[in-house]
Scaffold this motif. Structure first.
Motif, PDB file in Angstrom:
ATOM      1  N   MET A 123     -11.056   5.758  22.016  1.00  0.00           N
ATOM      2  CA  MET A 123     -11.791   4.911  21.077  1.00  0.00           C
ATOM      3  C   MET A 123     -11.165   4.977  19.680  1.00  0.00           C
ATOM      4  O   MET A 123     -11.113   3.972  18.969  1.00  0.00           O
ATOM      5  CB  MET A 123     -13.256   5.330  21.014  1.00  0.00           C
ATOM      6  CG  MET A 123     -14.074   4.940  22.253  1.00  0.00           C
ATOM      7  SD  MET A 123     -14.046   3.173  22.622  1.00  0.00           S
ATOM      8  CE  MET A 123     -14.699   2.476  21.117  1.00  0.00           C
ATOM      9  N   ALA A 124     -10.714   6.144  19.278  1.00  0.00           N
ATOM     10  CA  ALA A 124     -10.040   6.262  17.982  1.00  0.00           C
ATOM     11  C   ALA A 124      -8.765   5.416  17.969  1.00  0.00           C
ATOM     12  O   ALA A 124      -8.459   4.742  16.970  1.00  0.00           O
ATOM     13  CB  ALA A 124      -9.708   7.721  17.688  1.00  0.00           C
TER      14      ALA A 124
ATOM     15  N   PRO B 201     -11.352   3.641   6.621  1.00  0.00           N
ATOM     16  CA  PRO B 201     -10.993   3.485   8.032  1.00  0.00           C
ATOM     17  C   PRO B 201     -11.989   2.605   8.789  1.00  0.00           C
ATOM     18  O   PRO B 201     -13.199   2.712   8.604  1.00  0.00           O
ATOM     19  CB  PRO B 201     -11.035   4.931   8.563  1.00  0.00           C
ATOM     20  CG  PRO B 201     -10.853   5.790   7.362  1.00  0.00           C
ATOM     21  CD  PRO B 201     -11.500   5.061   6.233  1.00  0.00           C
ATOM     22  N   LEU B 202     -11.449   1.739   9.625  1.00  0.00           N
ATOM     23  CA  LEU B 202     -12.280   0.867  10.457  1.00  0.00           C
ATOM     24  C   LEU B 202     -13.120   1.697  11.420  1.00  0.00           C
ATOM     25  O   LEU B 202     -12.671   2.717  11.951  1.00  0.00           O
ATOM     26  CB  LEU B 202     -11.392  -0.112  11.223  1.00  0.00           C
ATOM     27  CG  LEU B 202     -12.062  -1.121  12.147  1.00  0.00           C
ATOM     28  CD1 LEU B 202     -11.338  -2.473  12.074  1.00  0.00           C
ATOM     29  CD2 LEU B 202     -12.116  -0.630  13.590  1.00  0.00           C
ATOM     30  N   GLU B 203     -14.350   1.246  11.648  1.00  0.00           N
ATOM     31  CA  GLU B 203     -15.289   1.952  12.511  1.00  0.00           C
ATOM     32  C   GLU B 203     -15.728   1.044  13.667  1.00  0.00           C
ATOM     33  O   GLU B 203     -16.045  -0.131  13.454  1.00  0.00           O
ATOM     34  CB  GLU B 203     -16.515   2.378  11.705  1.00  0.00           C
ATOM     35  CG  GLU B 203     -17.603   3.083  12.512  1.00  0.00           C
ATOM     36  CD  GLU B 203     -18.842   3.391  11.696  1.00  0.00           C
ATOM     37  OE1 GLU B 203     -19.761   4.038  12.234  1.00  0.00           O
ATOM     38  OE2 GLU B 203     -18.891   2.979  10.509  1.00  0.00           O
ATOM     39  N   ILE B 204     -15.730   1.594  14.871  1.00  0.00           N
ATOM     40  CA  ILE B 204     -16.298   0.901  16.037  1.00  0.00           C
ATOM     41  C   ILE B 204     -17.564   1.628  16.457  1.00  0.00           C
ATOM     42  O   ILE B 204     -17.545   2.851  16.649  1.00  0.00           O
ATOM     43  CB  ILE B 204     -15.310   0.851  17.221  1.00  0.00           C
ATOM     44  CG1 ILE B 204     -14.096  -0.017  16.881  1.00  0.00           C
ATOM     45  CG2 ILE B 204     -16.005   0.313  18.475  1.00  0.00           C
ATOM     46  CD1 ILE B 204     -13.022  -0.036  17.967  1.00  0.00           C
ATOM     47  N   ARG B 205     -18.662   0.892  16.544  1.00  0.00           N
ATOM     48  CA  ARG B 205     -19.924   1.441  17.029  1.00  0.00           C
ATOM     49  C   ARG B 205     -20.233   0.828  18.393  1.00  0.00           C
ATOM     50  O   ARG B 205     -20.392  -0.394  18.516  1.00  0.00           O
ATOM     51  CB  ARG B 205     -21.056   1.145  16.044  1.00  0.00           C
ATOM     52  CG  ARG B 205     -20.869   1.804  14.681  1.00  0.00           C
ATOM     53  CD  ARG B 205     -21.983   1.455  13.704  1.00  0.00           C
ATOM     54  NE  ARG B 205     -21.690   1.984  12.369  1.00  0.00           N
ATOM     55  CZ  ARG B 205     -22.413   1.735  11.283  1.00  0.00           C
ATOM     56  NH1 ARG B 205     -23.498   0.950  11.367  1.00  0.00           N
ATOM     57  NH2 ARG B 205     -22.076   2.253  10.112  1.00  0.00           N
ATOM     58  N   VAL B 206     -20.282   1.671  19.414  1.00  0.00           N
ATOM     59  CA  VAL B 206     -20.588   1.216  20.776  1.00  0.00           C
ATOM     60  C   VAL B 206     -22.106   1.175  20.940  1.00  0.00           C
ATOM     61  O   VAL B 206     -22.798   2.151  20.606  1.00  0.00           O
ATOM     62  CB  VAL B 206     -19.959   2.149  21.829  1.00  0.00           C
ATOM     63  CG1 VAL B 206     -20.305   1.673  23.237  1.00  0.00           C
ATOM     64  CG2 VAL B 206     -18.440   2.209  21.634  1.00  0.00           C
TER      65      VAL B 206
ATOM     66  N   HIS C 244     -16.974   5.626  16.141  1.00  0.00           N
ATOM     67  CA  HIS C 244     -15.590   6.098  16.137  1.00  0.00           C
ATOM     68  C   HIS C 244     -14.843   5.485  14.955  1.00  0.00           C
ATOM     69  O   HIS C 244     -15.086   4.326  14.589  1.00  0.00           O
ATOM     70  CB  HIS C 244     -14.903   5.708  17.447  1.00  0.00           C
ATOM     71  CG  HIS C 244     -15.736   5.978  18.661  1.00  0.00           C
ATOM     72  ND1 HIS C 244     -15.715   7.171  19.344  1.00  0.00           N
ATOM     73  CD2 HIS C 244     -16.663   5.192  19.295  1.00  0.00           C
ATOM     74  CE1 HIS C 244     -16.583   7.122  20.356  1.00  0.00           C
ATOM     75  NE2 HIS C 244     -17.170   5.938  20.342  1.00  0.00           N
ATOM     76  N   PHE C 245     -13.917   6.263  14.372  1.00  0.00           N
ATOM     77  CA  PHE C 245     -13.169   5.800  13.202  1.00  0.00           C
ATOM     78  C   PHE C 245     -11.674   5.835  13.481  1.00  0.00           C
ATOM     79  O   PHE C 245     -11.188   6.643  14.281  1.00  0.00           O
ATOM     80  CB  PHE C 245     -13.462   6.684  11.992  1.00  0.00           C
ATOM     81  CG  PHE C 245     -14.852   6.530  11.436  1.00  0.00           C
ATOM     82  CD1 PHE C 245     -15.100   5.620  10.416  1.00  0.00           C
ATOM     83  CD2 PHE C 245     -15.904   7.276  11.940  1.00  0.00           C
ATOM     84  CE1 PHE C 245     -16.375   5.462   9.897  1.00  0.00           C
ATOM     85  CE2 PHE C 245     -17.191   7.127  11.427  1.00  0.00           C
ATOM     86  CZ  PHE C 245     -17.428   6.218  10.403  1.00  0.00           C
TER      87      PHE C 245
END
Length: 603
Positions: A511-512, A538-543, A589-590
């Motif tokens: 994910m990172a 930093p870009l963040e993804i939230r599942v 995740h970042f």
């Protein structure tokens, strides 16, 4: 001197400056009959550029009237002009777009094929920009007296620049201005004295530049009458810098010596004349204020004589207003001018109004302006349909209507679609005033970055390939610009589906990598902001849980959306929707490192 306008009448009661009288009189002259000014501007542009390759293409044969111009010359986008711009960039010095030599390219925050757009400029454009700057303080003096009795603490920075293959500089418009003699050798003006020395502003190392500018602002804290940066986000970044570095700054002030983090010779030499002796009292004050957990009103605590903040808080910058109000204790925020890389446009004649009420008066001598009506369709979305006969002259726009800005410049842009959507709010004399609504097609923006839906879609696709072999895919996504953190960052919500029709579990490591892959896929402006300017985090993804986007649709339908026409919004800002999404997050995740970026343009 006769006083025959509201601006001048007010000015006489506020100041005796002959310079202000002259500037305000000029504004009145330009706005009384903007249509005749526009006719003259177009005539000048077409006359001087009549022998250019571009205009010869349309058989104007020396005709300079508006009707012929509009009937023969098409409305264009950057992609239409890209071949000509590329030739100039490669070193072709023939009169392609302009009869005057193109001296440099100003890099737009918009992008083409992931690279900054190159806007041609000629030497005299600096004079036009300087002219607009010269009108700002005379207007401000009408509303805020005594600005000549102190200084402005402005956090100003140069950004990375490059040269094209043909040897022309390619750099942001403000970097061009700060490096020009117009700025470096500007005559003394008591209304425009900065705490920051030129050596600090012109240092390409943003960390050293920020440290020196903040230190000077602290040393002269009682002289500061206004605080500013180009964007609201830039001023907040300065406050964050102070939060992280106040101990070191206080140590420099206490000892009268400059931190070893400053190694630029020009800054060191200049600071030796500013930081001349220890100031224990100021150092202790700084420690006392900055060591408090609550930083509400910190700006007026440190700079108690501040009368207003000078920052852009319109458009995408409006998201920073609550945070600025928190740190400033509710100081007024002045948005003074409207400009872009293509041209400078106008000024705010009521600079102390609320941010939501900001309107800009277009100065008709800056370029030739046309306006493409921007119509709303049945879905509530708005789009400017390109019917070239429907373009409206500056003097003929209607209050309440929205338009896309189209310009023709002295440097050779002809009927160029800028991409800014404006709403007419009123008139000053006969010149219309516009509220900036948004940039066309921009989905996400933290500062000068502009990411559209196609770029975000590509980034999601590229990142999701990293776990495609596991049989997992992204079934829905949306995004928003998180600006409560400093610097702000992109947040992307993903709903995943695995082979077993459940919310797939992907390792933290993968994910990172997905976060970093998304950043690598975004445009060069975004990556420069991440790598060189440190203005985006930093870009963040939230599942999110399975079914979250179904809930999102149910919510939209409950509020009146049509089930047949519903589309997942690719960017969200409505608080209830964001609360729903965040309540369904199962992991965050970042990006683990910086994406690749180089100041050199792709060949």
């Amino acid at each position: 001197m006769a006083v025959d306008s509201p601006l001048q009448s007010r000015m006489v009661s506020a100041t005796t400056s002959e310079k202000d009288v002259k500037a305000l009189k000029f504004i009145e002259e330009m706005t009384r009959n903007p249509d005749s000014v526009q006719e003259k501007v177009l005539g000048e542009i077409l006359t001087r550029n009549s022998n250019t390759e571009y205009l010869k293409r349309f058989d104007l044969n020396g005709v300079v009237d508006r009707k012929t111009f509009k009937s023969k010359v098409p409305v264009v986008t950057y992609e239409d002009l890209k071949p000509e711009i590329q030739r100039i960039s490669n070193g072709d010095r023939s009169p392609i777009l302009s009869s005057h030599p193109i001296t440099e390219f100003l890099t737009s925050s918009g992008t083409s094929a992931g690279e900054r757009k190159l806007m041609p400029t000629i030497e005299e454009d600096l004079d036009r920009r300087q002219l607009l700057y010269s009108l700002l303080m005379p207007v401000m003096n009408l509303y805020v007296p005594g600005l000549d009795k102190g200084k402005g603490l402005y956090f100003l920075f140069v950004k990375s620049e490059s040269k094209t293959s043909g040897g022309l500089p390619a750099r942001p418009v403000l970097t061009s201005y700060y490096k020009s003699d117009h700025f470096k050798r500007r005559p003394y003006d008591p209304y425009n004295v900065y705490t920051s020395p030129n050596e600090a502003i012109l240092c390409s190392d943003s960390s050293q530049s920020m440290y020196a500018q903040m230190l000077c602002g602290l040393l002269m804290r009682h002289e500061v009458l206004r605080l500013g940066a180009v964007f609201a986000s830039g001023l907040l970044r300065a406050i964050s810098f102070l939060q992280n570095n106040w101990k070191e700054l206080a140590r420099d002030i206490s000892t009268g010596t400059l931190s070893s983090r400053i190694f630029d010779p020009a800054i060191k030499n200049r600071m030796s004349k500013i930081l001349t002796k220890p100031d224990q009292e100021l150092a202790e004050f700084l420690v006392g204020v900055c060591s408090q957990e609550n930083w509400e009103g910190i700006i007026t605590k440190i700079w108690p004589n501040t009368k207003y903040l000078d920052v852009i808080v319109t458009g995408a910058m409006a998201q920073y207003i609550p945070t600025l109000e928190y740190y400033s204790g509710g100081l007024p925020m002045a948005c003074t001018m409207y400009a872009s890389s293509e041209s400078y446009f106008g000024i705010n004649l009521k600079p102390m109004c609320k941010p939501s009420e900001v309107s800009y008066t277009i100065m008709p001598n800056m370029a030739y302006f046309e306006f493409l009506p921007h119509n709303h369709d049945g879905d509530g979305a708005a789009e400017a349909s390109l019917d070239e006969t429907s373009l409206v002259e500056l003097a003929n726009v209607e209050v309440g209507k929205e338009y896309e800005l189209v310009i023709t410049t002295y440097a050779g842009l002809c009927r160029y679609r800028v991409g800014d959507i404006l709403r007419v709010t009123g008139f000053h004399n006969s010149a219309p005033q516009f509220k900036f609504i948004r940039r066309k097609n921009v989905l996400l923006s933290i500062e000068s970055d502009k990411t559209d839906e196609a770029e975000l879609q590509k980034a999601v696709e590229n990142a999701s390939r990293l776990f495609a072999e596991q049989g997992t895919r992204v079934i829905e996504y949306t995004s928003y610009a998180e600006t409560k953190t400093i610097p702000g960052h992109y947040v992307i919500y993903w709903e995943l589906l695995g082979r077993d029709q459940s919310n797939a579990l992907i390792s933290e490591e993968v994910m990172a990598k997905c976060c970093l892959e998304m950043e690598e896929s975004l445009n060069s402006v975004y990556r420069q902001s991440r790598v060189a300017d440190n203005s985006i985090g930093p870009l963040e993804i939230r599942v999110v849980q399975n079914g979250t986007f179904e809930e999102l649709m149910d919510y939209a339908i409950s509020r009146g959306a049509s089930i047949n026409q519903y589309k997942v919004p690719r960017c969200v800002s409505f608080t209830p929707i964001m609360e729903l999404l965040d309540s369904r997050v199962v992991s965050a995740h970042f990006s683990p490192s910086l994406p690749h970026w180089s100041p050199e343009r792709r060949r």
